[in-house]
Design a protein around this motif. Structure first.
Motif, PDB file in Angstrom:
ATOM      1  N   UNK A 247       0.815  -1.210   0.000  1.00 17.61           N
ATOM      2  CA  UNK A 247       0.000   0.000   0.000  1.00 17.61           C
ATOM      3  C   UNK A 247       0.856   1.271   0.000  1.00 17.61           C
ATOM      4  N   UNK A 248       1.928   1.280   0.785  1.00 17.54           N
ATOM      5  CA  UNK A 248       2.740   2.501   0.894  1.00 17.54           C
ATOM      6  C   UNK A 248       3.276   3.004  -0.450  1.00 17.54           C
ATOM      7  N   UNK A 249       3.836   2.142  -1.304  1.00 14.60           N
ATOM      8  CA  UNK A 249       4.312   2.680  -2.581  1.00 14.60           C
ATOM      9  C   UNK A 249       3.196   3.300  -3.417  1.00 14.60           C
ATOM     10  N   UNK A 250       1.976   2.787  -3.322  1.00 15.88           N
ATOM     11  CA  UNK A 250       0.873   3.368  -4.089  1.00 15.88           C
ATOM     12  C   UNK A 250       0.534   4.763  -3.575  1.00 15.88           C
ATOM     13  N   UNK A 255       1.783  10.969  -4.684  1.00 17.66           N
ATOM     14  CA  UNK A 255       2.440  12.199  -4.227  1.00 17.66           C
ATOM     15  C   UNK A 255       3.557  12.617  -5.183  1.00 17.66           C
ATOM     16  N   UNK A 256       4.292  11.643  -5.712  1.00 18.81           N
ATOM     17  CA  UNK A 256       5.511  11.941  -6.464  1.00 18.81           C
ATOM     18  C   UNK A 256       5.319  12.059  -7.969  1.00 18.81           C
ATOM     19  N   UNK A 277       8.053   6.629 -14.201  1.00 21.20           N
ATOM     20  CA  UNK A 277       9.167   6.655 -13.246  1.00 21.20           C
ATOM     21  C   UNK A 277       8.741   6.136 -11.872  1.00 21.20           C
ATOM     22  N   UNK A 278       7.611   6.620 -11.393  1.00 26.22           N
ATOM     23  CA  UNK A 278       7.239   6.319 -10.005  1.00 26.22           C
ATOM     24  C   UNK A 278       6.767   4.879  -9.795  1.00 26.22           C
ATOM     25  N   UNK A 279       6.035   4.319 -10.753  1.00 29.09           N
ATOM     26  CA  UNK A 279       5.505   2.972 -10.536  1.00 29.09           C
ATOM     27  C   UNK A 279       6.627   1.935 -10.462  1.00 29.09           C
ATOM     28  N   UNK A 337       3.776  -7.386  -8.373  1.00 26.87           N
ATOM     29  CA  UNK A 337       2.790  -7.417  -9.449  1.00 26.87           C
ATOM     30  C   UNK A 337       1.589  -6.545  -9.118  1.00 26.87           C
ATOM     31  N   UNK A 338       1.177  -6.552  -7.852  1.00 24.97           N
ATOM     32  CA  UNK A 338       0.043  -5.717  -7.439  1.00 24.97           C
ATOM     33  C   UNK A 338       0.359  -4.234  -7.579  1.00 24.97           C
ATOM     34  N   UNK A 339       1.593  -3.844  -7.249  1.00 21.64           N
ATOM     35  CA  UNK A 339       1.969  -2.440  -7.398  1.00 21.64           C
ATOM     36  C   UNK A 339       1.927  -2.032  -8.872  1.00 21.64           C
ATOM     37  N   UNK A 340       2.455  -2.872  -9.752  1.00 20.40           N
ATOM     38  CA  UNK A 340       2.422  -2.560 -11.191  1.00 20.40           C
ATOM     39  C   UNK A 340       0.980  -2.520 -11.697  1.00 20.40           C
ATOM     40  N   UNK A 341       0.168  -3.485 -11.280  1.00 13.54           N
ATOM     41  CA  UNK A 341      -1.219  -3.534 -11.749  1.00 13.54           C
ATOM     42  C   UNK A 341      -2.010  -2.329 -11.249  1.00 13.54           C
ATOM     43  N   UNK A 342      -1.875  -2.024  -9.957  1.00 15.30           N
ATOM     44  CA  UNK A 342      -2.568  -0.857  -9.405  1.00 15.30           C
ATOM     45  C   UNK A 342      -2.052   0.429 -10.031  1.00 15.30           C
TER      46      UNK A 342
END
Length: 475
Positions: A247-250, A255-256, A277-279, A337-342
């Motif tokens: 959750x934190x990276x999302x 923000x970034x 860049x951010x994802x 994978x969830x971070x990339x998908x989200x």
């Protein structure tokens, strides 16, 4: 059945054992008596394969236990002095783990778990977390885990220490019998004398049917699977870290994104949205920060007292490590994978290169992280050391590799250092696949270098990992 000759062991200048001889035949029950520090537990540890003597030999059912520990371990059961249970798992799950390590599967394993729970007076507690049991119940579970596979030789080291009420319950599985195994039980109290006079394990059958059912690589896979299943259950009991690291990276991506868009435009990508860049950058950064979950897997076993129980089982060090890291690999892969998908669904992350290549580089990167975590376990003595080095090292590698800003925006000396970090090659490949229509062939060199880092970490871990090393973890 059990023979030890001229066992010698020193710790520094202190001679703990000086030429101990021991012979135990089938059907005998032997108690080791002595003052504190006499070497009772050390001798048991040597006989069970948890320590190596300075000199001497140990034969278990005709097997040289010092040279062929795994073969000897299939004949042994041990309940160490230090309590060794998984407190967040249920009684059933604790017993099932060690049933699997012994080669018991399916209905046989389930039946044996029920039988042992009944023998130890725990049938009503099968679905309760072990950490919620009383001290006496935990000691009984601890002992039950040692007799699951009907060992021919059983070691009970201080079976009721700290829990006098457990003594009557521990006696329950013992009665005048037929064909009992040998047992060695250090306990400097009247209970030991009672055990030596009269106790026997009842309803004991040969383990030949267990050993013959699965052999060689199939048995190793079964043991690794049993450990992996337990690791997965532990993960389900404590998912907070994995959820936070997803959750934190999302949150930070949201923000970034504006500043990342400006940096990409200045770097020559006028149509960039900032998600490019951010994802991938924050996915890589938080994956590095998740390495502490790999180290925690191992150090927590030491804190719970279960590591020595795994070592005393027929499982090899490789079986144990593979079983533990495969779950962490899959969980980390799912997190990334969830971070990339989200990132695609929420922030419009749309790579214009090969999606297959992105998947491959993420898999390679995840394998590298797991190898990095196991290397930290091998090199560090305490969990705090491993987690601190992992976190700081991960932040530095991810930062220099371009997780928070394009490497092209860094000072010249930083750009020259960046290629020496694995994150640089992973992020370079992801940048090209995201912004430059790259194919798998285009990023093959970067993928190969990431694989080389993974192999290097794995090699260091293999050379330095000592299953007998004393580690200090926390629960």
């Amino acid at each position: 059945m059990l023979t030890a000759e001229n066992i010698r062991k020193s710790v520094g200048d202190h001679r703990v054992l000086t030429g101990v001889d021991l012979s135990v035949s089938a059907g005998q029950v032997v108690g080791l008596m002595g003052v504190n520090g006499a070497g009772k537990t050390t001798l048991i540890s040597i006989l069970a394969g948890l320590e190596r003597p300075d000199a001497g030999s140990v034969q278990v059912a005709g097997v040289d236990a010092l040279r062929h520990h795994r073969a000897a371990a299939s004949h042994l059961g041990i309940a160490p002095q230090t309590l060794g249970i998984y407190p967040t798992l249920t009684v059933r799950e604790n017993l099932a783990c060690f049933a699997g390590l012994a080669g018991l599967t399916g209905r046989t394993a389930r039946t044996r778990v029920q039988d042992v729970a009944a023998l130890m007076g725990l049938p009503e507690a099968l679905n309760r977390p072990a950490g919620q049991l009383s001290g006496g119940q935990q000691r009984r579970l601890h002992t039950g885990m040692a007799i699951l596979h009907r060992p021919e030789i059983l070691f009970l080291d201080e079976p009721t220490v700290g829990s006098p009420p457990a003594r009557c319950a521990i006696r329950r599985p013992f009665s005048p019998p037929r064909s009992p195994p040998s047992a060695a039980t250090p306990r400097s109290c009247p209970m030991c004398r009672s055990l030596v006079r009269a106790w026997r394990l009842r309803t004991w059958r040969s383990r030949a049917h267990i050993r013959s059912r699965t052999k060689g690589s199939a048995m190793s896979l079964l043991r690794s699977y049993s450990i992996a299943r337990t690791s997965w259950q532990l993960q389900l009991r404590d998912p907070a870290s994995s959820v936070i690291m997803t959750v934190l990276p999302l949150i930070l991506i949201a923000v970034l994104i504006p500043s990342a868009k400006a940096q990409l435009v200045l770097s020559g990508y006028p149509n960039a949205t900032g998600a490019e860049q951010t994802v991938p950058g924050l996915a890589v950064l938080y994956a590095f920060l998740s390495v502490e979950q790999v180290t925690t897997l191992f150090f927590r076993e030491h804190a719970w007292g279960t590591w020595d129980r795994l070592r005393a089982s027929p499982a090899s060090t490789a079986d144990i490590v593979i079983g533990k890291v495969v779950v962490r690999f899959l969980v980390q892969l799912a997190q990334t994978a969830l971070v990339f998908t989200a990132g695609g669904l929420l922030f419009g992350y749309r790579p214009n290169g090969s999606v297959l290549a992105i998947a491959i580089i993420v898999v390679v990167f995840t394998a590298m992280l797991v190898c990095f975590g196991v290397m930290l376990v091998a090199l560090c003595r305490t969990m705090d050391q491993a987690n601190t080095i992992g976190m700081l090292g991960g932040m530095v590698m991810a930062g220099l590799g371009g997780a928070l800003a394009p490497v092209s925006s860094f000072p010249g000396w930083v750009q020259s250092v960046a290629p020496f970090t694995p994150a640089y090659w992973v992020l370079d490949a992801l940048r090209r696949l995201t912004l430059e229509h790259a194919t798998l062939a285009d990023v093959a060199p970067a993928t190969g270098i990431a694989l080389a880092f993974a192999a290097g970490f794995a090699l260091i871990a293999a050379l330095c990992f000592r299953s007998s090393a004393v580690k200090i973890g926390t629960t």
